[in-house]
Scaffold this motif. Sequence first.
Motif, PDB file in Angstrom:
ATOM      1  N   LEU A   1       0.849  -1.301   0.052  1.00  0.00           N
ATOM      2  CA  LEU A   1       0.107  -0.015  -0.100  1.00  0.00           C
ATOM      3  C   LEU A   1       0.867   1.259   0.137  1.00  0.00           C
ATOM      4  N   THR A   2       0.448   2.105  -0.825  1.00  0.00           N
ATOM      5  CA  THR A   2       1.271   3.666  -0.589  1.00  0.00           C
ATOM      6  C   THR A   2       0.855   4.388   0.478  1.00  0.00           C
ATOM      7  N   PRO A   3       1.726   5.301   0.780  1.00  0.00           N
ATOM      8  CA  PRO A   3       1.244   6.233   2.015  1.00  0.00           C
ATOM      9  C   PRO A   3       0.250   6.715   1.796  1.00  0.00           C
ATOM     10  N   LEU A   4      -0.317   7.259   0.596  1.00  0.00           N
ATOM     11  CA  LEU A   4      -1.908   8.039   0.423  1.00  0.00           C
ATOM     12  C   LEU A   4      -2.749   6.905   1.062  1.00  0.00           C
ATOM     13  N   MET A   5      -2.760   5.625   0.577  1.00  0.00           N
ATOM     14  CA  MET A   5      -3.606   4.468   0.874  1.00  0.00           C
ATOM     15  C   MET A   5      -3.764   4.281   2.257  1.00  0.00           C
TER      16      MET A   5
ATOM     17  N   GLU B   1      -2.834   6.458   4.761  1.00  0.00           N
ATOM     18  CA  GLU B   1      -3.668   7.361   5.438  1.00  0.00           C
ATOM     19  C   GLU B   1      -4.867   7.596   5.469  1.00  0.00           C
ATOM     20  N   ALA B   2      -5.272   7.336   4.203  1.00  0.00           N
ATOM     21  CA  ALA B   2      -6.857   7.213   4.021  1.00  0.00           C
ATOM     22  C   ALA B   2      -7.482   6.054   4.687  1.00  0.00           C
ATOM     23  N   LEU B   3      -6.889   4.827   5.011  1.00  0.00           N
ATOM     24  CA  LEU B   3      -7.576   3.800   5.814  1.00  0.00           C
ATOM     25  C   LEU B   3      -7.436   4.171   7.250  1.00  0.00           C
ATOM     26  N   VAL B   4      -6.360   4.849   7.702  1.00  0.00           N
ATOM     27  CA  VAL B   4      -6.249   5.127   9.251  1.00  0.00           C
ATOM     28  C   VAL B   4      -7.141   6.175   9.408  1.00  0.00           C
ATOM     29  N   CYS B   5      -7.442   7.398   8.554  1.00  0.00           N
ATOM     30  CA  CYS B   5      -8.154   8.210   8.674  1.00  0.00           C
ATOM     31  C   CYS B   5      -9.596   7.928   8.881  1.00  0.00           C
ATOM     32  N   THR B   6     -10.037   6.769   8.022  1.00  0.00           N
ATOM     33  CA  THR B   6     -11.419   6.306   7.913  1.00  0.00           C
ATOM     34  C   THR B   6     -11.888   5.316   9.016  1.00  0.00           C
ATOM     35  N   GLN B   7     -10.664   4.645   9.621  1.00  0.00           N
ATOM     36  CA  GLN B   7     -10.702   3.889  10.692  1.00  0.00           C
ATOM     37  C   GLN B   7     -11.272   4.899  12.087  1.00  0.00           C
ATOM     38  N   ASP B   8     -10.641   6.038  12.148  1.00  0.00           N
ATOM     39  CA  ASP B   8     -10.749   6.979  13.151  1.00  0.00           C
ATOM     40  C   ASP B   8     -12.210   7.429  12.932  1.00  0.00           C
ATOM     41  N   TRP B   9     -12.640   7.810  11.701  1.00  0.00           N
ATOM     42  CA  TRP B   9     -13.963   8.352  11.529  1.00  0.00           C
ATOM     43  C   TRP B   9     -15.074   7.250  12.008  1.00  0.00           C
ATOM     44  N   LEU B  10     -14.745   6.046  11.818  1.00  0.00           N
ATOM     45  CA  LEU B  10     -15.970   5.003  11.994  1.00  0.00           C
ATOM     46  C   LEU B  10     -15.669   4.815  13.642  1.00  0.00           C
TER      47      LEU B  10
ATOM     48  N   LEU C   1      -8.068   0.192  -2.186  1.00  0.00           N
ATOM     49  CA  LEU C   1      -8.684   0.488  -0.932  1.00  0.00           C
ATOM     50  C   LEU C   1     -10.054  -0.174  -0.643  1.00  0.00           C
ATOM     51  N   SER C   2     -10.639  -0.813  -1.606  1.00  0.00           N
ATOM     52  CA  SER C   2     -11.910  -1.405  -1.616  1.00  0.00           C
ATOM     53  C   SER C   2     -12.057  -2.501  -0.464  1.00  0.00           C
ATOM     54  N   MET C   3     -10.842  -3.575  -0.449  1.00  0.00           N
ATOM     55  CA  MET C   3     -10.974  -4.575   0.473  1.00  0.00           C
ATOM     56  C   MET C   3     -10.627  -4.217   1.961  1.00  0.00           C
ATOM     57  N   PRO C   4      -9.560  -3.344   2.074  1.00  0.00           N
ATOM     58  CA  PRO C   4      -9.515  -2.703   3.520  1.00  0.00           C
ATOM     59  C   PRO C   4     -10.949  -2.048   4.176  1.00  0.00           C
ATOM     60  N   LEU C   5     -11.429  -1.250   3.194  1.00  0.00           N
ATOM     61  CA  LEU C   5     -12.845  -0.641   3.610  1.00  0.00           C
ATOM     62  C   LEU C   5     -13.810  -1.877   4.061  1.00  0.00           C
TER      63      LEU C   5
END
Length: 366
Positions: A301-305, A307-316, A352-356
């Motif tokens: 995973l790239t740094p962008l992905m 970051e997206a996963l960590v932020c999404t986890q915090d929002w959830l 990104l779809s599978m980790p989501l």
Amino acid sequence: MRCVAHILNLIVQYGIKDASVSVDRVRGAVRYIRASPSRLTKSNQRVKEEMIDSKAQLCLDVPTRWNSTYIMLKVAEKYERAFESYLRDDHNFFLDLTAGDGVPTFDDWDIVRRVIKVLEPFCHLTLKVSGSLHVTSHSLFEVLTDVHCLFYGWQDCGDLEIISMTSKMREKYNKYWGEGNKINMLVYLAVIFDPRCKMSFFDFVVNLLFPNVANDIMKMIDKELHCLFNEYSSNAERIQLFEGRSSSLTNICSSMEIDHPRFPILAQMARDILATPISTVASESAFSTGGHVLDSFKSSLTPLMVEALVCTQDWLRKSNDAINLEDYVDELQTMEDDLSKIPEEQEDVSRLSMPLSSMFEAQEET
């Protein structure tokens, strides 16, 4: 003060040491199935065939995550029949487990059920002291009382395996919290400043937990309270600063009927004492979050992905409303179908779809 969650973890690990063989066998079975998507697909088919009504996903425990062993065993125990069916159909499953710790037997699953029964209350206690958005300092004394009552109840449960496990836990418990006159004074002071407890409740529980030294503890606490009050009283500038802030807050929020504290010195003492954290779980989790997202199965995973996963986890996690996975299954499936059509140069985005999906499944388990 040592991290309470760490001490609870040491107590639990010491108690289930004799059951480690059975736990290792179940862990090996979970690791084998989670090693590839095809094995997970086969496992899900066995779950349907056995008509097991559970949507929880198999998960491995990790050393940096408290209660992960309990979560792994609790989920795996639901799929016991699916594991047995998988074992009959997949010879490689048998060979792989035999080369390791062995295949989980009926006795192993029986031991696992006992371990789950013992670990469950400790899981709830760990969550109680690991909060970061509310006061937890007063919770430690509640934990001591709860654990004491648990040990007392398990002594007469009639199950020799549970009695053996909890006896070892009590041995480790006594090492850290067995002597009341050696426990950090902040633990006692936090209970006294809790308006639901105060001195009367504290006196009752001290006599329950430490009857031999209860009088000494009460005298020590009385002396400590007077010394602490005198110290705060002598610090005139600190008290005046607090009174000034309180007055400003009263003027600003007069419509909310916030009154000036009647006892400013005690109010400041309560603020300082109750604000003391008793666990380092929140800070350590912040540093280990990246390791949970970027593991050996998602190392590209790239740094962008990330970051997206960590932020999404915090929002959830921040959301006050429980997320129902069933409400999002169709939407996630449509998203995955659309991402699968993206050209190869944009392939990184499709990861990104599978980790989501995994996040929603993890949220559902919680």
